[in-house]
Motif scaffolding. Structure first.
Motif, PDB file in Angstrom:
ATOM      1  N   ARG A  81     -80.333  43.015  20.817  1.00 44.60           N
ATOM      2  CA  ARG A  81     -80.477  41.900  21.266  1.00 44.60           C
ATOM      3  C   ARG A  81     -79.265  40.888  21.264  1.00 44.60           C
ATOM      4  NH1 ARG A  81     -86.633  40.601  18.513  1.00 44.60           N
ATOM      5  NH2 ARG A  81     -87.853  41.712  20.324  1.00 44.60           N
ATOM      6  N   ASN A  82     -78.638  41.082  20.165  1.00 46.27           N
ATOM      7  CA  ASN A  82     -77.391  40.362  20.031  1.00 46.27           C
ATOM      8  C   ASN A  82     -76.354  40.916  20.925  1.00 46.27           C
ATOM      9  OD1 ASN A  82     -78.368  38.625  17.990  1.00 46.27           O
ATOM     10  ND2 ASN A  82     -77.683  40.307  16.173  1.00 46.27           N
ATOM     11  N   ILE A 120     -82.999  47.082  16.807  1.00 47.00           N
ATOM     12  CA  ILE A 120     -83.474  46.134  18.045  1.00 47.00           C
ATOM     13  C   ILE A 120     -82.881  44.765  17.944  1.00 47.00           C
ATOM     14  CG2 ILE A 120     -85.498  44.825  18.495  1.00 47.00           C
ATOM     15  CD1 ILE A 120     -87.317  47.010  17.505  1.00 47.00           C
ATOM     16  N   THR A 121     -82.411  44.213  16.530  1.00 52.78           N
ATOM     17  CA  THR A 121     -81.819  43.152  16.310  1.00 52.78           C
ATOM     18  C   THR A 121     -80.172  43.190  16.949  1.00 52.78           C
ATOM     19  OG1 THR A 121     -82.955  42.560  14.386  1.00 52.78           O
ATOM     20  CG2 THR A 121     -80.681  41.410  14.740  1.00 52.78           C
ATOM     21  N   ARG A 147     -71.154  45.047  17.967  1.00 55.42           N
ATOM     22  CA  ARG A 147     -72.541  45.613  17.875  1.00 55.42           C
ATOM     23  C   ARG A 147     -72.773  46.873  18.338  1.00 55.42           C
ATOM     24  NH1 ARG A 147     -73.674  41.826  14.654  1.00 55.42           N
ATOM     25  NH2 ARG A 147     -73.747  39.837  15.449  1.00 55.42           N
ATOM     26  N   GLU A 173     -77.146  41.895  24.025  1.00 59.56           N
ATOM     27  CA  GLU A 173     -77.280  41.348  25.457  1.00 59.56           C
ATOM     28  C   GLU A 173     -76.950  40.037  25.361  1.00 59.56           C
ATOM     29  OE1 GLU A 173     -81.544  42.221  25.310  1.00 59.56           O
ATOM     30  OE2 GLU A 173     -81.335  44.516  25.904  1.00 59.56           O
ATOM     31  N   SER A 174     -77.366  39.226  24.268  1.00 58.86           N
ATOM     32  CA  SER A 174     -76.699  37.978  24.354  1.00 58.86           C
ATOM     33  C   SER A 174     -75.203  37.618  24.752  1.00 58.86           C
ATOM     34  CB  SER A 174     -77.165  37.103  22.960  1.00 58.86           C
ATOM     35  OG  SER A 174     -78.577  37.284  22.709  1.00 58.86           O
TER      36      SER A 174
END
Length: 254
Positions: A227-228, A223-224, A15, A230-231
């Protein structure tokens, strides 16, 4: 548990690379002729998970649990060469290619580069150059390559794309390639070791090709990806906390 740490970490690294490529696209959103990059992902080979907890007559036997995905990585970064929007500038030394191909330019060491950026200037000797100082190449009436030297800055393209130069009528040398043979160089240029073909694309004077970066698409993807990331980061933290408890608490004498 340790394997889970590696899987989460590989996802974070992937990412991060995606985010860096998107950031570069955003930085060049106003660069004429810039082509965006797309990151292709791949999954690592799956691993068969099994144990020997099944015991029959005092002997242990393999018990297949299933397959485990070993995470994701970067497969390749590919450039999207789709046409950008042509924007009128009314500047006489701005040019845009409508169709395939690239302007062909050379540096002072005669190394060839290719670009879709048509912002040109004229030096004190009348040579047409890129804003970085590379000489622009054209084709003379004999279809031979030659540096473009113009009599004045007010030259005009005719309907067939030709113009008057100090060496008679010329056209821009528009080189086309199998895009797999191109590599990005610095300052919005490309290089290739393969022999190019000559394209008959339309060249428009007083226009520039905008970059093909879609701001809304890039921001949505960023943004996507965040979020990935952070997961994966939360999974990594939870596994680290679990390992910490295992080391510090399990088996301790109370």
């Amino acid at each position: 548990m340790i394997r889970g740490l590696y899987i989460a970490a590989s996802g974070m690294i992937t990412r991060q690379v995606q985010q860096e490529n998107l950031s570069n696209d955003i930085a060049n959103i106003n660069t004429p002729g810039y082509k965006k990059d797309k990151t292709a992902l791949k999954t690592f080979e799956e691993v068969m998970i099994e144990n020997k907890d099944r015991i029959v007559n005092g002997k242990s036997y393999k018990n297949v649990i299933g397959k485990m995905d070993m995470g994701v990585g970067i497969d390749d970064v590919k450039t999207d060469y789709s046409q950008g929007i042509l924007e009128e500038t009314s500047r006489n030394l701005d040019f845009a290619i409508n169709g395939e191909g690239f302007f062909t330019v050379v540096d002072d060491n005669n190394n060839k580069y290719y670009t879709r950026d048509g912002r040109f200037k004229i030096d004190s000797d009348g040579n047409l150059r890129t804003i970085e100082g590379y000489k622009v190449l054209g084709l003379n009436e004999n279809n031979d390559e030659a540096e473009i030297n113009v009599k004045d800055s007010d030259f005009k393209l005719s309907s067939d794309g030709s113009f008057e130069s100090s060496n008679g009528k010329m056209k821009f040398l528009i080189s086309s390639f199998n895009t797999q043979d191109l590599q990005k160089s610095s300052s919005n240029f490309y290089i290739s070791n393969s022999k190019p073909n000559i394209a008959n694309s339309d060249v428009k004077q007083g226009y520039l090709e905008k970059s093909n970066v879609d701001a809304i698409e890039v921001i949505t993807n960023m943004i996507t990806i965040m979020r990935n990331y952070e997961s994966s980061q939360k999974v990594l933290q939870q596994m680290d906390e679990t390992l910490g408890k295992t080391v510090n608490e399990v088996g301790s004498v109370r």
